[in-house]
Design a protein around this motif. Sequence first.
Motif, PDB file in Angstrom:
ATOM      1  N   ARG A 274      25.743  -4.397  10.623  1.00  0.00           N
ATOM      2  CA  ARG A 274      24.335  -4.477  10.253  1.00  0.00           C
ATOM      3  C   ARG A 274      23.896  -3.188   9.565  1.00  0.00           C
ATOM      4  O   ARG A 274      24.296  -2.095   9.956  1.00  0.00           O
ATOM      5  CB  ARG A 274      23.483  -4.712  11.512  1.00  0.00           C
ATOM      6  N   ARG A 275      23.092  -3.337   8.551  1.00  0.00           N
ATOM      7  CA  ARG A 275      22.556  -2.197   7.792  1.00  0.00           C
ATOM      8  C   ARG A 275      21.066  -2.429   7.579  1.00  0.00           C
ATOM      9  O   ARG A 275      20.653  -3.479   7.081  1.00  0.00           O
ATOM     10  CB  ARG A 275      23.290  -2.085   6.455  1.00  0.00           C
ATOM     11  N   GLU A 276      20.255  -1.453   7.966  1.00  0.00           N
ATOM     12  CA  GLU A 276      18.810  -1.514   7.752  1.00  0.00           C
ATOM     13  C   GLU A 276      18.373  -0.271   6.975  1.00  0.00           C
ATOM     14  O   GLU A 276      18.845   0.831   7.245  1.00  0.00           O
ATOM     15  CB  GLU A 276      18.061  -1.555   9.082  1.00  0.00           C
ATOM     16  N   ILE A 277      17.475  -0.475   6.044  1.00  0.00           N
ATOM     17  CA  ILE A 277      16.988   0.661   5.267  1.00  0.00           C
ATOM     18  C   ILE A 277      15.504   0.508   5.017  1.00  0.00           C
ATOM     19  O   ILE A 277      14.992  -0.603   4.828  1.00  0.00           O
ATOM     20  CB  ILE A 277      17.783   0.801   3.943  1.00  0.00           C
ATOM     21  N   TRP A 278      14.793   1.637   5.064  1.00  0.00           N
ATOM     22  CA  TRP A 278      13.367   1.695   4.787  1.00  0.00           C
ATOM     23  C   TRP A 278      13.150   2.684   3.637  1.00  0.00           C
ATOM     24  O   TRP A 278      13.451   3.874   3.770  1.00  0.00           O
ATOM     25  CB  TRP A 278      12.583   2.164   6.013  1.00  0.00           C
ATOM     26  N   HIS A 279      12.649   2.193   2.499  1.00  0.00           N
ATOM     27  CA  HIS A 279      12.348   3.045   1.346  1.00  0.00           C
ATOM     28  C   HIS A 279      10.836   3.241   1.259  1.00  0.00           C
ATOM     29  O   HIS A 279      10.072   2.265   1.288  1.00  0.00           O
ATOM     30  CB  HIS A 279      12.820   2.396   0.044  1.00  0.00           C
ATOM     31  N   SER A 280      10.420   4.473   1.109  1.00  0.00           N
ATOM     32  CA  SER A 280       8.998   4.761   0.909  1.00  0.00           C
ATOM     33  C   SER A 280       8.501   4.068  -0.360  1.00  0.00           C
ATOM     34  O   SER A 280       9.113   4.193  -1.424  1.00  0.00           O
ATOM     35  CB  SER A 280       8.798   6.271   0.799  1.00  0.00           C
TER      36      SER A 280
ATOM     37  N   ASN B 261      16.831 -10.130   5.613  1.00  0.00           N
ATOM     38  CA  ASN B 261      15.367 -10.036   5.576  1.00  0.00           C
ATOM     39  C   ASN B 261      14.993  -8.935   4.600  1.00  0.00           C
ATOM     40  O   ASN B 261      15.709  -7.960   4.431  1.00  0.00           O
ATOM     41  CB  ASN B 261      14.794  -9.727   6.958  1.00  0.00           C
ATOM     42  N   ARG B 262      13.857  -9.132   3.962  1.00  0.00           N
ATOM     43  CA  ARG B 262      13.352  -8.159   3.004  1.00  0.00           C
ATOM     44  C   ARG B 262      11.836  -8.251   3.027  1.00  0.00           C
ATOM     45  O   ARG B 262      11.277  -9.334   2.939  1.00  0.00           O
ATOM     46  CB  ARG B 262      13.879  -8.490   1.605  1.00  0.00           C
ATOM     47  N   GLY B 263      11.166  -7.126   3.187  1.00  0.00           N
ATOM     48  CA  GLY B 263       9.715  -7.168   3.264  1.00  0.00           C
ATOM     49  C   GLY B 263       9.100  -5.790   3.258  1.00  0.00           C
ATOM     50  O   GLY B 263       9.726  -4.807   2.854  1.00  0.00           O
ATOM     51  N   ILE B 264       7.869  -5.724   3.718  1.00  0.00           N
ATOM     52  CA  ILE B 264       7.093  -4.481   3.749  1.00  0.00           C
ATOM     53  C   ILE B 264       6.811  -4.107   5.192  1.00  0.00           C
ATOM     54  O   ILE B 264       6.387  -4.949   5.990  1.00  0.00           O
ATOM     55  CB  ILE B 264       5.765  -4.621   2.972  1.00  0.00           C
ATOM     56  N   SER B 265       7.057  -2.848   5.522  1.00  0.00           N
ATOM     57  CA  SER B 265       6.848  -2.343   6.877  1.00  0.00           C
ATOM     58  C   SER B 265       5.847  -1.199   6.841  1.00  0.00           C
ATOM     59  O   SER B 265       5.783  -0.442   5.867  1.00  0.00           O
ATOM     60  CB  SER B 265       8.174  -1.859   7.464  1.00  0.00           C
ATOM     61  N   ASP B 266       5.057  -1.075   7.911  1.00  0.00           N
ATOM     62  CA  ASP B 266       4.084   0.021   7.988  1.00  0.00           C
ATOM     63  C   ASP B 266       4.719   1.330   8.428  1.00  0.00           C
ATOM     64  O   ASP B 266       4.157   2.394   8.198  1.00  0.00           O
ATOM     65  CB  ASP B 266       2.957  -0.339   8.966  1.00  0.00           C
ATOM     66  N   LYS B 267       5.890   1.235   9.057  1.00  0.00           N
ATOM     67  CA  LYS B 267       6.491   2.437   9.615  1.00  0.00           C
ATOM     68  C   LYS B 267       8.000   2.376   9.489  1.00  0.00           C
ATOM     69  O   LYS B 267       8.610   1.325   9.731  1.00  0.00           O
ATOM     70  CB  LYS B 267       6.102   2.563  11.097  1.00  0.00           C
ATOM     71  N   ALA B 268       8.614   3.482   9.098  1.00  0.00           N
ATOM     72  CA  ALA B 268      10.067   3.538   9.032  1.00  0.00           C
ATOM     73  C   ALA B 268      10.638   3.343  10.431  1.00  0.00           C
ATOM     74  O   ALA B 268      10.202   3.957  11.389  1.00  0.00           O
ATOM     75  CB  ALA B 268      10.524   4.867   8.472  1.00  0.00           C
TER      76      ALA B 268
ATOM     77  N   ARG C 160       0.841  -1.200   0.000  1.00  0.00           N
ATOM     78  CA  ARG C 160       0.000   0.000   0.000  1.00  0.00           C
ATOM     79  C   ARG C 160       0.873   1.245   0.000  1.00  0.00           C
ATOM     80  O   ARG C 160       1.961   1.256   0.576  1.00  0.00           O
ATOM     81  CB  ARG C 160      -0.917   0.031   1.228  1.00  0.00           C
ATOM     82  N   ASP C 161       0.385   2.305  -0.640  1.00  0.00           N
ATOM     83  CA  ASP C 161       1.056   3.595  -0.533  1.00  0.00           C
ATOM     84  C   ASP C 161       1.133   3.983   0.942  1.00  0.00           C
ATOM     85  O   ASP C 161       0.222   3.713   1.721  1.00  0.00           O
ATOM     86  CB  ASP C 161       0.287   4.664  -1.311  1.00  0.00           C
ATOM     87  N   GLY C 162       2.214   4.603   1.319  1.00  0.00           N
ATOM     88  CA  GLY C 162       2.420   4.961   2.723  1.00  0.00           C
ATOM     89  C   GLY C 162       3.230   3.933   3.475  1.00  0.00           C
ATOM     90  O   GLY C 162       3.683   4.211   4.587  1.00  0.00           O
ATOM     91  N   GLN C 163       3.418   2.742   2.893  1.00  0.00           N
ATOM     92  CA  GLN C 163       4.253   1.727   3.528  1.00  0.00           C
ATOM     93  C   GLN C 163       5.704   1.873   3.062  1.00  0.00           C
ATOM     94  O   GLN C 163       6.044   2.757   2.272  1.00  0.00           O
ATOM     95  CB  GLN C 163       3.722   0.326   3.206  1.00  0.00           C
ATOM     96  N   TYR C 164       6.553   0.946   3.570  1.00  0.00           N
ATOM     97  CA  TYR C 164       7.981   1.015   3.287  1.00  0.00           C
ATOM     98  C   TYR C 164       8.513  -0.350   2.872  1.00  0.00           C
ATOM     99  O   TYR C 164       8.105  -1.369   3.425  1.00  0.00           O
ATOM    100  CB  TYR C 164       8.759   1.486   4.527  1.00  0.00           C
TER     101      TYR C 164
END
Length: 365
Positions: free
Chosen positions: A167-173, A350-357, A137-141
């Motif tokens: 460790r490296r973590e990234i959240w892309h809109s 891990n790779r997936g979809i998150s609701d919040k950065a 969904r739009d608004g997710q990461y």
Amino acid sequence: MSAKQSRPTPAEHEELVQLLRVPSERDLPGRRHQILKDHLLRESRRAGGEGAGLRALPRRRLVLAAVPLAAGAVAAVTVATGGLLDRPSRAVASPAAAAPDAVASGRAGGGTASTPATVLLDRIATVAASRPAPVVRDGQYVYVVSTVAYSFQSDTDPVMRLEAPHRREIWHSVDGGRPGLLRVKGQDVELVTHPEDLPPQSRSGGKNHRPENASPTLNSPTYRYLESLPTDPEALLERIYRETAGSGPGPDEQAFVTIGDLLREQLAPPEVSAALYRAAARIPGVTVVEDSVDAAGRHGVAVARTHAGERTEWIFDKNTLEFLGERGVMVEDTAWAKAGQITATTAVLNRGISDKAGESSQRAN
């Protein structure tokens, strides 16, 4: 998140300086620039107020010692010498028979021969296409966590040395409309677009009007942008050659690097992932390495390409054909590295979809 919270510590600043110090005459065409670290360095030198945000810039390939992949350090090269090792992949048609624009791009065109690399990439593509598409969904990461280690140099030590894995973590809109987030070495860096990078009608002083990626491209994509890419491998590769023309070490290496970047720290729809793998099979010089090791110590089979004495490997699980990570290996002696030396190593955890950065996600693939 304030700019003050995002600024690098003196130790981080020094690490960035080391990563970016590379003699101007060096030509390391296979390397991808870790653009977020580069931007951190430039932002730390910028004069600005407390409200200055960090700009999310395209993942440009520059002549640097830092090699962006996705996992922790590996001490030695483990490459089997079986029948599939490093056999080149060639296009069927000769350059003389290809269309002029295809010859100019460095690609012979006309389809692909049945070589170990094309067979393996077709199998990987078939598996990728069979995976269920995530509900996004739009608004997710898009969330990716990995272990990484890159090489660096200094002015006093020209030899490339591999840093300690971290460790490296990234959240892309997903749609580029909200600030993203990079978390590395205990620091959170907000990823936003500066107002001057936005169209005039979109400019505003408010934080909510500073998205991560206002104008996605092949070199700086969003999930929505990746959804729009052609799923026909030939059309997709033509687009990659066209949009990256004139950049990087050459059209074929640049195309391979571009596809690797799209696979590493993003999440693409299954059909697009499959098209990217089949497009890679059409790039001259793609080979198979029968045994490679990612930063987490996982063995797999690799799709690779060698340029300027360095081999870049995309590593896949031998059974599931899932993407594990990447590795850079020197295959020739140079003034700054020896054959067999690991130049970079990564592992996607891990790779997936998150609701919040800032929050982890359920695994997507």
